[in-house]
Scaffold this active site. Structure first.
Site, short mmCIF file in Angstrom:
data_model
loop_
_atom_site.label_atom_id
_atom_site.label_comp_id
_atom_site.label_asym_id
_atom_site.label_seq_id
_atom_site.Cartn_x
_atom_site.Cartn_y
_atom_site.Cartn_z
N ARG A 110 27.41 37.31 29.57
CA ARG A 110 28.42 36.40 28.96
C ARG A 110 29.43 37.08 28.34
O ARG A 110 28.92 37.85 27.30
CB ARG A 110 27.73 35.35 28.25
CG ARG A 110 28.58 34.21 27.58
CD ARG A 110 29.07 33.48 28.67
NE ARG A 110 29.41 31.93 27.97
CZ ARG A 110 30.15 31.25 28.89
NH1 ARG A 110 30.65 31.33 30.02
NH2 ARG A 110 30.56 29.97 28.39
N THR A 409 35.06 28.33 38.65
CA THR A 409 34.47 29.87 38.65
C THR A 409 33.94 30.02 40.05
O THR A 409 34.20 29.48 40.91
CB THR A 409 33.34 30.19 37.50
OG1 THR A 409 32.82 31.20 37.41
CG2 THR A 409 32.14 29.06 37.53
N GLU A 448 37.17 32.67 28.01
CA GLU A 448 35.84 32.03 27.93
C GLU A 448 35.38 31.46 26.48
O GLU A 448 34.69 30.52 26.44
CB GLU A 448 34.89 33.30 28.31
CG GLU A 448 33.54 32.55 28.93
CD GLU A 448 33.83 32.15 30.29
OE1 GLU A 448 33.46 31.17 30.55
OE2 GLU A 448 34.27 33.02 30.96
N ASP A 451 35.23 27.96 25.76
CA ASP A 451 33.86 27.15 25.82
C ASP A 451 33.14 26.66 24.57
O ASP A 451 32.25 26.01 24.72
CB ASP A 451 32.98 27.66 26.67
CG ASP A 451 33.23 27.63 28.13
OD1 ASP A 451 34.24 26.89 28.49
OD2 ASP A 451 32.65 28.20 29.08
N SER A 475 27.52 28.15 27.93
CA SER A 475 27.89 28.03 29.24
C SER A 475 27.10 27.01 29.86
O SER A 475 26.14 26.64 29.47
CB SER A 475 27.52 29.37 29.87
OG SER A 475 27.85 29.18 31.20
N SER A 476 27.69 26.52 31.07
CA SER A 476 26.79 25.47 31.89
C SER A 476 26.30 26.34 33.14
O SER A 476 25.83 25.64 34.00
CB SER A 476 27.69 24.45 32.37
OG SER A 476 28.29 23.74 30.95
N GLY A 496 32.20 24.79 38.20
CA GLY A 496 32.54 23.48 38.12
C GLY A 496 32.31 23.02 36.44
O GLY A 496 32.20 22.03 36.19
N1 GLU Z 1 33.13 28.41 31.67
C1 GLU Z 1 32.47 27.71 32.57
C2 GLU Z 1 30.82 27.75 31.90
O1 GLU Z 1 30.44 28.89 31.41
C3 GLU Z 1 32.46 28.29 34.01
C4 GLU Z 1 33.58 28.08 34.37
C5 GLU Z 1 33.51 26.86 35.34
O2 GLU Z 1 33.28 26.80 36.31
O3 GLU Z 1 34.24 25.97 34.60
O4 GLU Z 1 30.05 26.94 31.89
#
Ligand code: GLU
Length: 609
Positions: A110, A409, A448, A451, A475-476, A496
C-alpha cells in the site's frame, strides 16, 4: 526532470487500418484477438484486464516462470495497457499460495503518507475538509508508491526469474504499442478535462489534444525506457534514484499545461520518503466458511476482515436451503453489519489497535447475526458492534457512514504448473489516479491518500482512518484465496472501491451457497450494501425475479448516479470487474473473468483443454 521526448518517444497515436498495420509495420500486425472471458486447461492460467497483460503472463509461465514471475509481467504490462488503474505509480496487495509450503502469504504494498503529512492535510485553513475532486487531482493525494517494491518482494520470495526478465514483455508492449479499444477511449474521455491540465499527461494520453481513436496504436516509449532503467538499476531507480527524483518533482512542482485552469495543491513527498518505503509481509486473514478456508488481506486493507466477518455472519444461516429472497436478504444484511464495524475499527495497524481476532471470531458473528430480522431489513446506518463484548444480541442504534472511496482499480489472478496461486489487486486509486504523469517517465501517479477520511466520521468515537505521517490509507482491496482440504479451490478479487468487499462476498456466496459455476458467479448481477439507506445495485439486479421480494422486506435499491457534468460522458453503473480461478480435479484450472463489465476480462491458460 527529464523532458519528454517529443517525436519518437512521446506516446504516439498512429491511426492505422489493419491493412496498413500489416504492410507498414509487421510487428504491429499482431492485433490482439478478441477477449475471452473464460478459459480452461492445464499448466497455469492468467485472468487480467487486457489481452496483452494476460499474454505476457502466459509467456512467462511457458518459459518456466512461477506465478509470482508471471504476476510481475502481468502487472508491468497493465502499466502500459491499463495505465489508468495500474503501474509503478500505485500500490496494492499481493496474496500468494505457496504450493511447496502449503500456505498463504501476503505482501502489503500500500502507498504511505509522506513524513510531512499530518491529520489536517486534507482540510483547509478553516479546518473544513477539502472538496474531494480538489484533493483527487493534486500532488497532495499522491502516496509513496508501493507496486514496484511489491514486485521485487514477490520475486525475492517466490520468483525464479529476475525483475529485468519479468519486465521484458511489458517493455515490448510499451515499445510496439497496443490497439486502443472503446473502453480505453471512454476512460480517457472521462479524464479528458483533468488530463488536459498537465502537459505531460496531455502529451501522453491526449496526443494533439484529442482522444485516441479506437483502432489506433498507442505507444509509450517513455515507459519502456523507465522499465529499462529499472531493469538495469533495480527498484532503487524509483526508491531514491533518478526516477524517484522525477516523481518527487512531478508531485511538488506540478507539470501544469500553459492553459491550465486548475490550481492544484502540491504534494509533500520527498526522496527520503521514497528511500524509506517498505512493503510489509503480513499474515493473511483467515475464516472457515462451510468447510472452506478463506484467506484475505489484513489491514491496512479492510478487505480480509470485512469479507471474513460477512461470511461468518452468513454462516449462521443455511443459505443453500433458504429460498433465494431469504438468502439474498441475509447476504445484504451481513455486509451491512460488517461495514459498520469496518468503518469504526479498521485502519493502518501501525497506528490503530485493530481488534482483528475479535472481529473475525464466531462469537462476534453471533452477536451481529442475531440482529438480522428475517422479515425486515435493518435501517442504516446501523451502529458498530462491540467486538470484545458478549455474544448477546445488542440492538442496533444508529451509526455513521463510510468516507470517500473511488471506484476503479484492477484485480488479476495467476496460477502456475507447480500449483502456486497469485491473487493481486493493485491500483492508482481513482481511474487515472491524480492525473499527473511523471514527465518523461510514462506513468501516472496515484491519489491513494484520498482514501483517508478527511475529517472524523465516527461521531464521538475515534476515526481509525484519518491521515498521519507514514500511515497507509485504509483500503477495501480484497484479493482472496480459498482452500478446500488444504488445496487451492478458488482465487478471486475485484476493483470497485468499497464495493470490492461486497463483490467478493457475493461471488463466494453465488459459488458456494447458490451453487453457480465460477463464470456464472462472476457474471451475475451485483448488489452492494455498505451500511447505507439504499443498496447500490446494477440495473440487471433490479430485473431479477427476487427483487420485489427483497423490496417487500424493506430493501431500497439504487443504481449508481451515472450522470456527469459532461453530458457526453457515460459513467458506468457496473459494480466491480472481477476475475477468478477455480481449481478442478487432475490439475485442471477454470479461469474466469467478466464477460462485459469494463470491456470484459482476458482469460487464458498455458495448455487449453
Ligand atoms: N483505492 C481503493 C481501495 O484501496 C481501490 C481503488 C478502487 O477500486 O476504487 O480500496
Amino acid at each position: 526532470m527529464r523532458a519528454p521526448r517529443r517525436f519518437s518517444s512521446v506516446l504516439s497515436v498512429v491511426a492505422l487500418t489493419a491493412a496498413g498495420l500489416a504492410g507498414a509495420t509487421p510487428a504491429l500486425a499482431d492485433t490482439p484477438p478478441a477477449k475471452q472471458a473464460v478459459a480452461r486447461g492445464f499448466g497455469g492460467a492468467v485472468v487480467s484486464d487486457t489481452v496483452e497483460s494476460t499474454r505476457a503472463g502466459l509467456a512467462v509461465l511457458r518459459r518456466g516462470g512461477t506465478a509470482a514471475d508471471a504476476a510481475v509481467a502481468v502487472a508491468a504490462t497493465l502499466g502500459v495497457t491499463d495505465p489508468y488503474v495500474a503501474g509503478i505509480g500505485g500500490g496494492g496487495y499481493f496474496v500468494f499460495y505457496d504450493a511447496r509450503r502449503h500456505r498463504v502469504f501476503t505482501i502489503d504494498g500500500r502507498e504511505t503518507t509522506p513524513a510531512a503529512g499530518d491529520e489536517r492535510m486534507f482540510t483547509d485553513a478553516a479546518g473544513n475538509p477539502l472538496a474531494f475532486p480538489t484533493a483527487v487531482t493534486s500532488g497532495l493525494g499522491v502516496g509513496v508508491p508501493g507496486n514496484l517494491a511489491t514486485w521485487q518482494r514477490a520475486l525475492d520470495r517466490w520468483g525464479r526469474f529476475s525483475l529485468a526478465d519479468n519486465l521484458r514483455p511489458a517493455i515490448d508492449v510499451a515499445d510496439r504499442g497496443f490497439v486502443v479499444d472503446a473502453t480505453f477511449r471512454e476512460q480517457t474521455r472521462q479524464n479528458q478535462t483533468r488530463f488536459a491540465q498537465f502537459s505531460s499527461t496531455r502529451e501522453l494520453f491526449l496526443p494533439g489534444g484529442a482522444l485516441p481513436e479506437v483502432g489506433s496504436v498507442l505507444r509509450n516509449p517513455d515507459l519502456a525506457d523507465t522499465y529499462r532503467e529499472i531493469a538495469r538499476h533495480g527498484t532503487r531507480a524509483l526508491y531514491g534514484g533518478a526516477i524517484g527524483r522525477d516523481t518527487v518533482t512531478a508531485q511538488r512542482d506540478l507539470p501544469l499545461a500553459p492553459d491550465a485552469t486548475l490550481v492544484p495543491i502540491p504534494g509533500r513527498m520527498t526522496l527520503a520518503d521514497l528511500r524509506a518505503y517498505r512493503t510489509i509481509d503480513r499474515d493473511p486473514t483467515h475464516v472457515a466458511y462451510r468447510g472452506l478456508d478463506v484467506y484475505g488481506m489484513a489491514p491496512s486493507s479492510s478487505g480480509g476482515i470485512t469479507v471474513g466477518e460477512s461470511l461468518n455472519i452468513m454462516e449462521r444461516f443455511d443459505l443453500g436451503r433458504l429460498d433465494r429472497v431469504s438468502a439474498l436478504h441475509r447476504y445484504l444484511e451481513a455486509t451491512r453489519l460488517a461495514f459498520a464495524d469496518r468503518n469504526r475499527y479498521i485502519g493502518d495497524p501501525a497506528f490503530v489497535d485493530v481488534p482483528q481476532r475479535a472481529l473475525l471470531s464466531d462469537r462476534f458473528a453471533r452477536q451481529r447475526a442475531c440482529l438480522i430480522n428475517p422479515a425486515q431489513a435493518l435501517t442504516s446506518p446501523v451502529a458498530p458492534g462491540d467486538p470484545n463484548g458478549s455474544a448477546a444480541c445488542t440492538p442496533a442504534s444508529s451509526g455513521a457512514a463510510a468516507g470517500n472511496e473511488g471506484a476503479h482499480t484492477n484485480h488479476f489472478v495467476v496460477s502456475d504448473r507447480w500449483g502456486n496461486v497469485v491473487s493481486y489487486t493493485n491500483t492508482i486509486e481513482q481511474l487515472g489516479g491524480s492525473g499527473i504523469v511523471v514527465p518523461g517517465r510514462g506513468f501516472l501517479l496515484n491519489n491513494e491518500l484520498t482514501d483517508f477520511n478527511f475529517a472524523p466520521t465516527q461521531g464521538t468515537a475515534p476515526d481509525p482512518n484519518l491521515p498521519a505521517a507514514g500511515k497507509r490509507p485504509r483500503s477495501s482491496m480484497s484479493p482472496t484465496i480459498v482452500l478446500r482440504h488444504g488445496q487451492p479451490f478458488l482465487a478471486v478479487g475485484s476493483p470497485g472501491g468499497a464495493t470490492i468487499i461486497t463483490t467478493v462476498v457475493q461471488i463466494l456466496f453465488n459459488r458456494v451457497d447458490l451453487g453457480m459455476s465460477l463464470p456464472e458467479a462472476i457474471a451475475a448481477p451485483r448488489a452492494s450494501q455498505r451500511n447505507a439507506a439504499t443498496t447500490q445495485v446494477e440495473p440487471a439486479f433490479l430485473a431479477l425475479p427476487t427483487t420485489p421480494g427483497l423490496q417487500a422486506l424493506g430493501h431500497a435499491f439504487a443504481i449508481r448516479d451515472t450522470s456527469s457534468l459532461d453530458p457526453t460522458i457515460r459513467i458506468s453503473p457496473d459494480i466491480g470487474v472481477a476475475s477468478g480461478l477455480e481449481f478442478l480435479r487432475g490439475g485442471e484450472v477454470l479461469a474466469a473473468g467478466e464477460p462485459t463489465r469494463r470491456g470484459g476480462s482476458s482469460a487464458g491458460v498455458v495448455f487449453p483443454r
